[in-house]
Design an enzyme around this catalytic site. Structure first.
Site: not given
Length: 487
Positions: A145, A78
């Site tokens: 994350e 991400d």
């Protein structure tokens, strides 16, 4: 994009060029996960995705390297979706508009996603290469994350077989990271009642923009301003001197980013409008002088707007303002053992009102390499906001990663770097939440290290990655894999 794909090392930049085309904001990672799975399967490699959205790809050792320790290359899929206020961009659907500027790759008005896209691209480039020599290899690409380390938290023990974890999420070439800060989110909730807007007042927009923002861990020692703090500093004086009242507030955007902007609607007695504008600009100039080196583009703008129907009740406004002013924010303490390292910090990241639910939500992220210090600052935040009448809860706590100066992979990588580049890399810990702390808790036998190319201003639209350091990062990674010790 042709320009990006032609940069050396092509193995890495061509993969990153593909990633730029695929939307991957935190919590909306389905497209990039599908792409990563297809990437592994297209190479004929064992590929899977777990219940937490982590993609795992395995590649057998190259001939003659079967006796080496197994390595896990790890990064997160991400990216942080930040854009300038004047930029039209849909992070769920639009590709990132990247370009070369001098010796850097950056993006047009948005975050670039080099954090951690370059690290992920390097791991996938190793998988795609038939030239890189390596032992048994696993690639772990974690989910979400940036907003809670969900993938790392959800990874099950016993799934991975390797002995060495190489995290690719650091942001200074020539440095090896052996420790990181832990963190915890503070979630604050004010409930307010509506008060009818009185007669004889004018509705005004009060906007704070132009601030640099950035990563609330890595950039916190840069002593940048906080747009929410600036907004309430102005509001506090305006209320005490002129009775200015607050109708709406929208400050910050992400829990792990220093707020660059804050927008609000206030009302002021029509006869005192000019006094308010003059006072707000006066305070803005004072703050600009205080932050002249770190926030040269700070801008405070006031413009007339439609009169709001109702206001946040006066008591809540006062209590919230005082709490924001009193809140510990920024660097709290420097490390006693590592010169220049922030030990403990806090960042007021969000503060937003909700007209429908009559609530105001705020969020802080506390970081520390000392768990008890993290807990102490969290307690201080709780005390400040509870005294102001808010509800406070905590979530997403994760541990730090304690340095191991006797780490075998550390010694290997020091030697490899010295032979290749003629110097020993710096050994550091980072004031940010690398996933190593969480992953190491699930796999305590792992020998862990983190490194990466030079990335500046992550989590902000100024994010950029240095081209030369990506080449060095790749060369170092390849040489490290070729020199992994035997089992």
């Amino acid at each position: 994009m042709t320009q990006i794909k032609d940069i050396q090392p092509k193995e890495v930049w061509q993969v990153f060029g593909q990633m730029l085309q695929i939307p991957r904001p935190s919590n909306h990672e389905e497209k990039i996960q599908k792409w990563a799975v297809n990437f592994g399967k297209s190479l004929g490699l064992e590929t899977s995705i777990d219940d937490s959205g982590n993609v795992i790809i395995r590649k057998p050792a190259t001939p003659g390297m079967e006796d080496r320790k197994g390595v896990i290359l790890q990064g997160h899929l991400d990216m942080v979706p930040q854009k300038n206020n004047d930029k039209t961009h849909d992070f769920d659907n639009d590709p990132i508009e990247a370009f070369v500027e001098d010796d850097w790759v950056t993006a047009n008005g948005t975050t670039l996603g080099a954090d951690n896209g370059i690290g992920v691209s390097s791991a996938l480039a190793v998988l795609a290469s038939d030239k890189v020599k390596h032992g048994p290899l696993e690639v772990l690409l974690t989910a979400t994350e940036e907003t809670g380390m969900d993938g790392a938290n959800g990874l099950k023990a016993g799934v991975l077989n390797g002995e060495i974890l190489i995290n690719t999420d650091s942001e200074d070439e020539g440095e090896l990271y052996v420790g990181c800060a832990g963190g915890v989110d503070a979630n604050i909730l004010f409930n307010y009642t509506e008060e009818e807007t009185p007669y004889g007042v004018v509705g005004l927009k009060l906007n704070v923009t132009g601030m640099k923002g950035g990563h609330s861990g890595i950039d916190i020692p840069r002593q940048r301003g906080n747009a929410i703090k600036v907004f309430f500093r102005i509001l506090n004086a305006a209320y005490e001197e002129l009775g200015v009242r607050l109708a709406r507030i929208d400050g910050g955007s992400l829990r792990n980013a220093i707020p660059r902007e804050a927008f609000g609607v206030v009302v002021v007695d029509e006869a005192r409008t000019a006094d308010f504008v003059a006072r707000a600009y006066e305070i803005a100039q004072i703050i600009k002088t205080e932050l002249a080196e770190t926030e040269p583009d700070l801008k405070v703008e006031i413009a007339e707007t439609e009169l709001p129907v109702s206001l946040i009740d006066e008591k809540t406004q006062q209590n919230m303002t005082k709490a924001v002013l009193a809140l510990p924010n920024g660097v709290i303490r420097m490390s006693d053992t590592m010169i220049g390292l922030v030990e403990t910090s806090s960042n007021l990241a969000l503060l937003k009102s909700d007209d429908q639910n009559k609530t105001i939500k705020a969020a802080c992220l506390v970081r520390s390499s000392v768990d008890t210090a993290k807990e102490d600052v969290a307690s201080r935040i709780k005390a400040v906001f509870e005294l102001a009448g808010a509800e406070v809860s905590f979530s997403g706590s994760y541990p730090g990663w304690k340095p191991n100066m006797e780490s075998p992979i550390l010694k290997t990588m020091q030697d490899v770097y010295n032979r290749r580049f003629g110097k020993i890399p710096e050994i550091k810990a980072i004031h940010a939440g690398l996933e190593c702390g969480i992953l190491g808790g699930k796999y305590p036998e792992w020998d862990m290290i983190s490194f990466g190319p030079t990335i500046r201003f992550p989590h902000s639209p100024d994010e950029k990655v240095n081209i030369e350091t990506v080449q060095k990062f790749w060369d170092f990674l390849v040489a490290t894999l070729e020199n992994i010790p035997k089992k």
